[in-house]
Each structure stands twice: as C-alpha cells, then as structure tokens.
Write an enzyme that holds these catalytic residues in place. Structure first.
Site, PDB file in Angstrom:
ATOM      1  N   ASP A  31      39.170  38.710  40.198  1.00 58.08           N
ATOM      2  CA  ASP A  31      40.884  39.333  40.323  1.00 58.08           C
ATOM      3  C   ASP A  31      41.630  38.165  39.750  1.00 58.08           C
ATOM      4  O   ASP A  31      41.455  36.957  40.156  1.00 58.08           O
ATOM      5  CB  ASP A  31      41.151  39.623  41.780  1.00 58.08           C
ATOM      6  CG  ASP A  31      42.537  40.553  41.834  1.00 58.08           C
ATOM      7  OD1 ASP A  31      42.451  41.733  42.231  1.00 58.08           O
ATOM      8  OD2 ASP A  31      43.603  40.009  41.319  1.00 58.08           O
ATOM      9  N   ASN A  87      42.205  50.196  48.003  1.00 59.67           N
ATOM     10  CA  ASN A  87      43.793  50.670  48.143  1.00 59.67           C
ATOM     11  C   ASN A  87      43.680  51.998  47.632  1.00 59.67           C
ATOM     12  O   ASN A  87      43.018  52.398  46.553  1.00 59.67           O
ATOM     13  CB  ASN A  87      44.504  49.558  47.354  1.00 59.67           C
ATOM     14  CG  ASN A  87      44.835  48.245  48.025  1.00 59.67           C
ATOM     15  OD1 ASN A  87      44.541  47.952  49.373  1.00 59.67           O
ATOM     16  ND2 ASN A  87      45.104  47.139  47.263  1.00 59.67           N
ATOM     17  N   VAL A  96      46.344  50.295  40.022  1.00 54.78           N
ATOM     18  CA  VAL A  96      45.328  50.541  39.254  1.00 54.78           C
ATOM     19  C   VAL A  96      44.611  52.009  39.338  1.00 54.78           C
ATOM     20  O   VAL A  96      43.739  51.762  40.417  1.00 54.78           O
ATOM     21  CB  VAL A  96      44.424  49.610  38.668  1.00 54.78           C
ATOM     22  CG1 VAL A  96      43.337  50.039  37.440  1.00 54.78           C
ATOM     23  CG2 VAL A  96      45.308  48.095  38.127  1.00 54.78           C
ATOM     24  N   HIS A 100      38.501  51.118  42.347  1.00 54.89           N
ATOM     25  CA  HIS A 100      37.822  49.566  42.210  1.00 54.89           C
ATOM     26  C   HIS A 100      37.705  48.947  43.821  1.00 54.89           C
ATOM     27  O   HIS A 100      38.872  49.384  44.365  1.00 54.89           O
ATOM     28  CB  HIS A 100      38.577  48.915  41.414  1.00 54.89           C
ATOM     29  CG  HIS A 100      39.903  48.575  41.637  1.00 54.89           C
ATOM     30  ND1 HIS A 100      40.969  49.606  41.250  1.00 54.89           N
ATOM     31  CD2 HIS A 100      40.818  47.701  42.515  1.00 54.89           C
ATOM     32  CE1 HIS A 100      42.062  49.291  41.878  1.00 54.89           C
ATOM     33  NE2 HIS A 100      42.159  48.220  42.458  1.00 54.89           N
ATOM     34  N   HIS A 102      38.199  45.734  46.091  1.00 53.50           N
ATOM     35  CA  HIS A 102      38.435  44.337  46.259  1.00 53.50           C
ATOM     36  C   HIS A 102      37.372  43.653  47.285  1.00 53.50           C
ATOM     37  O   HIS A 102      37.091  44.219  48.238  1.00 53.50           O
ATOM     38  CB  HIS A 102      39.681  44.107  46.888  1.00 53.50           C
ATOM     39  CG  HIS A 102      40.841  44.465  46.120  1.00 53.50           C
ATOM     40  ND1 HIS A 102      41.573  43.734  45.426  1.00 53.50           N
ATOM     41  CD2 HIS A 102      41.498  45.754  45.836  1.00 53.50           C
ATOM     42  CE1 HIS A 102      42.607  44.459  44.935  1.00 53.50           C
ATOM     43  NE2 HIS A 102      42.611  45.665  44.791  1.00 53.50           N
TER      44      HIS A 102
HETATM   45  P1  AMP Z   1      44.900  47.673  43.349  1.00 54.37           P
HETATM   46  O1  AMP Z   1      46.442  47.064  43.406  1.00 54.37           O
HETATM   47  O2  AMP Z   1      44.152  47.793  44.535  1.00 54.37           O
HETATM   48  O3  AMP Z   1      45.190  48.663  42.198  1.00 54.37           O
HETATM   49  O4  AMP Z   1      44.193  46.381  42.510  1.00 54.37           O
HETATM   50  C1  AMP Z   1      44.526  45.975  41.017  1.00 54.37           C
HETATM   51  C2  AMP Z   1      44.063  44.582  41.033  1.00 54.37           C
HETATM   52  O5  AMP Z   1      43.782  44.447  39.593  1.00 54.37           O
HETATM   53  C3  AMP Z   1      45.218  43.461  41.375  1.00 54.37           C
HETATM   54  O6  AMP Z   1      44.687  42.791  42.635  1.00 54.37           O
HETATM   55  C4  AMP Z   1      45.325  42.656  40.435  1.00 54.37           C
HETATM   56  O7  AMP Z   1      45.616  41.463  40.491  1.00 54.37           O
HETATM   57  C5  AMP Z   1      44.281  42.897  39.370  1.00 54.37           C
HETATM   58  N1  AMP Z   1      44.430  42.745  38.010  1.00 54.37           N
HETATM   59  C6  AMP Z   1      45.440  43.395  37.320  1.00 54.37           C
HETATM   60  N2  AMP Z   1      45.218  42.974  35.863  1.00 54.37           N
HETATM   61  C7  AMP Z   1      43.882  42.193  35.810  1.00 54.37           C
HETATM   62  C8  AMP Z   1      43.369  41.621  34.757  1.00 54.37           C
HETATM   63  N3  AMP Z   1      43.666  41.461  33.778  1.00 54.37           N
HETATM   64  N4  AMP Z   1      42.101  40.914  35.229  1.00 54.37           N
HETATM   65  C9  AMP Z   1      41.814  40.789  36.670  1.00 54.37           C
HETATM   66  N5  AMP Z   1      42.305  41.283  37.499  1.00 54.37           N
HETATM   67  C10 AMP Z   1      43.435  42.063  37.247  1.00 54.37           C
END
Ligand code: AMP
Length: 115
Positions: A31, A87, A96, A100, A102
C-alpha cells in the site's frame, strides 16, 4: 466502458509499483500509504468484482485464493499473524472499486481496528 482501475493499471505496468507476489488469479502490492508496519494489498487480476460481497457471491474460490495469498504474505513479511480488511462502500472508506483486501501485520496488538 469505464476507465481501468488504478490496480489494473498497476498490473498492466502503466503505473509503477512492485508486484511482490502473484498467483494464477491474484497479485499483491505494498500500500502506498501504509497504516501498519506491514500493509499489503491483495487484488484479483480481474476488476469484474467491485467489492467483497460481489466477489463472495460470484467467485468464492477466488476469494479463498486472496485469503491464501494474504496468509503466505503474512508469513513472509511478518510473523504469520495478520488482519484482513475489505472496505466495502464509500462510507466504510472504500476508494477503489476493484475488490482488494488490506493485509495488515507486524505489531498490531495495540492498534485499533481500521485500515
Ligand atoms: P480502499 O480505500 O479500501 O479502497 O483502499 C485503496 C488503497 O489503495 C488505499 O489504502 C491506498 O493507499 C492504496 N493505493 C492507492 N493508490 C495506490 C498505488 N498507486 N499504489 C499502492 N497503493 C495505492
């Protein structure tokens, strides 16, 4: 057709990020904004499912593959114990909409819930 998700663009090499592990149908990255000593994301290669509820209904084997990958990564990058967070929905912090998990690990005994 909507734009590819940020994770699809990472998988396709359009956005730089190291793919630290891969299975037949899933991959893992670090992340970009870690909330724990180890904070990884395990992601299906397909963005067909927007969240874990859709994934569980549509492809439970793929959900199990994500859990297995999370378990392997926690053993490799920490002591094997981990917290797995999906989430689900914007009010839960999902940003996103390509499902996915975490994977949080490494000294979480004192940490509160949340990614
Ligand atoms: P969520 O908020 O559960 O949708 O998680 C999306 C996650 O993607 C967040 O924890 C971000 O920090 C992570 N994220 C966004 N862009 C990137 C990236 N380019 N590389 C790695 N993680 C990312």
């Amino acid at each position: 057709m909507s734009e590819p998700s940020i994770f699809t663009r990472i998988l396709d090499g359009e956005i730089p990020s190291e793919i630290i592990a891969e299975t037949e149908n899933a991959f893992a990255i670090r992340d970009i904004a870690p909330k724990a000593p180890v904070h990884l994301l395990v992601i299906p290669k397909s963005e067909q499912y927007r969240n874990v509820v859709e994934l569980a209904a549509g492809d439970p084997d793929l959900l199990a593959e994500l859990v297995g990958l999370a378990n392997s990564l926690a053993a490799e990058h920490a002591d094997g114990d981990f917290r797995l967070i999906f989430n689900t929905g914007p009010n839960a912090g999902q940003t996103v909409f390509h499902v996915h998990a975490h994977v949080l690990a490494g000294g979480l005994q004192e940490a509160s819930l949340g990614a």
